[in-house]
Design a protein around this motif. Structure first.
Motif, mmCIF file in Angstrom:
data_model
loop_
_atom_site.group_PDB
_atom_site.id
_atom_site.type_symbol
_atom_site.label_atom_id
_atom_site.label_comp_id
_atom_site.label_asym_id
_atom_site.label_seq_id
_atom_site.Cartn_x
_atom_site.Cartn_y
_atom_site.Cartn_z
ATOM 1 N N ARG A 52 -63.198 33.155 -121.637
ATOM 2 C CA ARG A 52 -62.334 33.465 -122.772
ATOM 3 C C ARG A 52 -61.243 34.472 -122.374
ATOM 4 O O ARG A 52 -60.090 34.356 -122.790
ATOM 5 N N ALA A 53 -61.632 35.483 -121.582
ATOM 6 C CA ALA A 53 -60.653 36.506 -121.190
ATOM 7 C C ALA A 53 -59.554 35.896 -120.315
ATOM 8 O O ALA A 53 -58.361 36.187 -120.495
ATOM 9 N N LEU A 54 -59.951 35.034 -119.383
ATOM 10 C CA LEU A 54 -58.938 34.395 -118.538
ATOM 11 C C LEU A 54 -58.026 33.497 -119.396
ATOM 12 O O LEU A 54 -56.805 33.469 -119.207
ATOM 13 N N ALA A 55 -58.642 32.800 -120.348
ATOM 14 C CA ALA A 55 -57.857 31.934 -121.241
ATOM 15 C C ALA A 55 -56.867 32.759 -122.053
ATOM 16 O O ALA A 55 -55.708 32.360 -122.232
ATOM 17 N N LEU A 56 -57.316 33.915 -122.523
ATOM 18 C CA LEU A 56 -56.421 34.793 -123.293
ATOM 19 C C LEU A 56 -55.214 35.176 -122.444
ATOM 20 O O LEU A 56 -54.065 35.129 -122.894
ATOM 21 N N LYS A 57 -55.479 35.540 -121.190
ATOM 22 C CA LYS A 57 -54.370 35.951 -120.321
ATOM 23 C C LYS A 57 -53.403 34.788 -120.130
ATOM 24 O O LYS A 57 -52.182 34.965 -120.178
ATOM 25 N N ALA A 58 -53.957 33.586 -119.913
ATOM 26 C CA ALA A 58 -53.093 32.414 -119.723
ATOM 27 C C ALA A 58 -52.236 32.171 -120.967
ATOM 28 O O ALA A 58 -51.025 31.962 -120.867
ATOM 29 N N VAL A 59 -52.858 32.260 -122.139
ATOM 30 C CA VAL A 59 -52.128 32.028 -123.396
ATOM 31 C C VAL A 59 -51.038 33.090 -123.547
ATOM 32 O O VAL A 59 -49.878 32.785 -123.844
ATOM 33 N N GLU A 60 -51.402 34.342 -123.313
ATOM 34 C CA GLU A 60 -50.431 35.443 -123.489
ATOM 35 C C GLU A 60 -49.261 35.325 -122.525
ATOM 36 O O GLU A 60 -48.128 35.650 -122.855
ATOM 37 N N GLN A 61 -49.554 34.846 -121.306
ATOM 38 C CA GLN A 61 -48.477 34.792 -120.302
ATOM 39 C C GLN A 61 -47.753 33.454 -120.301
ATOM 40 O O GLN A 61 -46.865 33.227 -119.480
ATOM 41 N N GLY A 62 -48.205 32.529 -121.125
ATOM 42 C CA GLY A 62 -47.553 31.213 -121.162
ATOM 43 C C GLY A 62 -47.916 30.342 -119.966
ATOM 44 O O GLY A 62 -47.178 29.415 -119.613
ATOM 45 N N THR A 63 -49.053 30.613 -119.334
ATOM 46 C CA THR A 63 -49.520 29.755 -118.234
ATOM 47 C C THR A 63 -50.158 28.497 -118.836
ATOM 48 O O THR A 63 -51.049 28.621 -119.684
ATOM 49 N N PRO A 64 -49.750 27.288 -118.423
ATOM 50 C CA PRO A 64 -50.348 26.086 -119.012
ATOM 51 C C PRO A 64 -51.826 25.971 -118.627
ATOM 52 O O PRO A 64 -52.162 25.915 -117.442
ATOM 53 N N VAL A 65 -52.704 25.957 -119.636
ATOM 54 C CA VAL A 65 -54.142 26.037 -119.347
ATOM 55 C C VAL A 65 -54.688 24.792 -118.652
ATOM 56 O O VAL A 65 -55.752 24.838 -118.032
ATOM 57 N N ASP A 66 -53.958 23.669 -118.732
ATOM 58 C CA ASP A 66 -54.442 22.445 -118.063
ATOM 59 C C ASP A 66 -53.926 22.321 -116.631
ATOM 60 O O ASP A 66 -54.275 21.374 -115.927
ATOM 61 N N ASP A 67 -53.104 23.277 -116.212
ATOM 62 C CA ASP A 67 -52.520 23.231 -114.866
ATOM 63 C C ASP A 67 -53.460 24.001 -113.916
ATOM 64 O O ASP A 67 -53.450 25.242 -113.875
ATOM 65 N N ALA A 68 -54.257 23.244 -113.154
ATOM 66 C CA ALA A 68 -55.288 23.865 -112.303
ATOM 67 C C ALA A 68 -54.676 24.872 -111.333
ATOM 68 O O ALA A 68 -55.204 25.987 -111.165
#
Ligand code: DC
Length: 244
Positions: A52-68
């Motif tokens: 969840r924490a890594l996902a939060l960072k991705a969401v906050e930074q605009g990193t596409p979560v499906d991009d491995a």
């Protein structure tokens, strides 16, 4: 690392007790883990909070979560620390307390999506093993792959399950009135979608370890589930009688 099959080992060395709790969303893993941690004096580590924490960072930074590749690159500059307490884990993301942000539905959905990437899982598993091994009095660790991948030699493996309707109903009651409340149908649909992703991903999909004790909690009360899990752990402790 001890396992249930070490029970006849005459080694005098005390082994830390490792309790692995796996199962789908809403099966009651956190409640059972917290109870066992208190009862047996174990460190309680919630691995879902790390995804969840890594996902939060991705969401906050605009990193596409499906991009491995992008999410894997993100792990290189990320530090996640779990601080177990009486009411679950406090989660530090790069030194910032993000505990209150991790149950947001957008973060929940993103966590399930970042967790499909094999390199992300490898990074998580490495950290989780290190945290578990650093707990001298033993650990109860809950997640999706603890008994199958993180600690395949865990002392006790419990796989908690329940029907999707029962899990959706419980989550609904847990979150009712809170900032992240949703209606029962939406919660059940979201849990079913996560189940599907967690069980069908290629990298360490959710499934019970062959030697896990399965508890279907659909028609059990919370007290019955806690008593049942406690009994299994107590049996392992008594059988071995040699945990630190
Ligand atoms: O347990 P949780 O609901 O907080 O987990 C959030 C997501 O993280 C879940 O949908 C799947 C993923 N997860 C995982 O893949 N492996 C784990 N050991 C723990 C969680």
């Amino acid at each position: 690392m001890p396992s249930a099959s070490d029970a006849s080992d005459s080694s005098p060395e005390p082994h830390p007790l490792i309790v692995a709790i796996d199962g789908p969303a809403g099966a009651g893993k956190s409640t059972v883990a917290a109870h066992l941690a208190r009862r047996f004096g174990l460190l309680n580590l919630e691995t879902g909070a790390m995804y969840r924490a890594l996902a939060l960072k991705a969401v906050e930074q605009g990193t596409p979560v499906d991009d491995a590749a992008a999410v894997t690159t993100l792990t290189e500059t990320t530090r996640i620390v779990l601080e177990p307490g009486n009411n679950g884990n406090r989660v530090l993301l790069d030194g910032r307390d993000v505990t209150a942000l991790l149950r947001d539905p957008a973060v929940t959905a993103a966590a399930s999506r970042v967790s499909v990437h094999p390199k992300v899982r490898h990074w998580m598993v490495t950290a989780q093993r290190a945290m578990g091994q650093a707990a001298p009095s033993g650990v109860v660790m809950e997640g999706r792959d603890i008994g199958t991948v993180v600690f395949p030699n865990a002392t006790v493996k419990i796989f908690l399950d329940a029907s999707v309707e029962a899990r959706g109903g419980r989550r609904f009651l847990q979150t009712a009135g809170s900032a992240v409340a949703e209606d029962r149908v939406a919660i059940t649909r979201e849990i079913a979608a996560r189940d599907d992703r967690d069980r069908s991903r290629e990298a360490s999909p959710l499934h019970p370890a062959d030697d896990a004790i399965r508890i279907d909690t659909t028609s059990m009360s919370l007290d019955e589930v806690l008593a049942c899990a406690t009994e299994f752990v107590q049996a392992a402790v008594s059988r071995a009688g040699k945990y630190a």
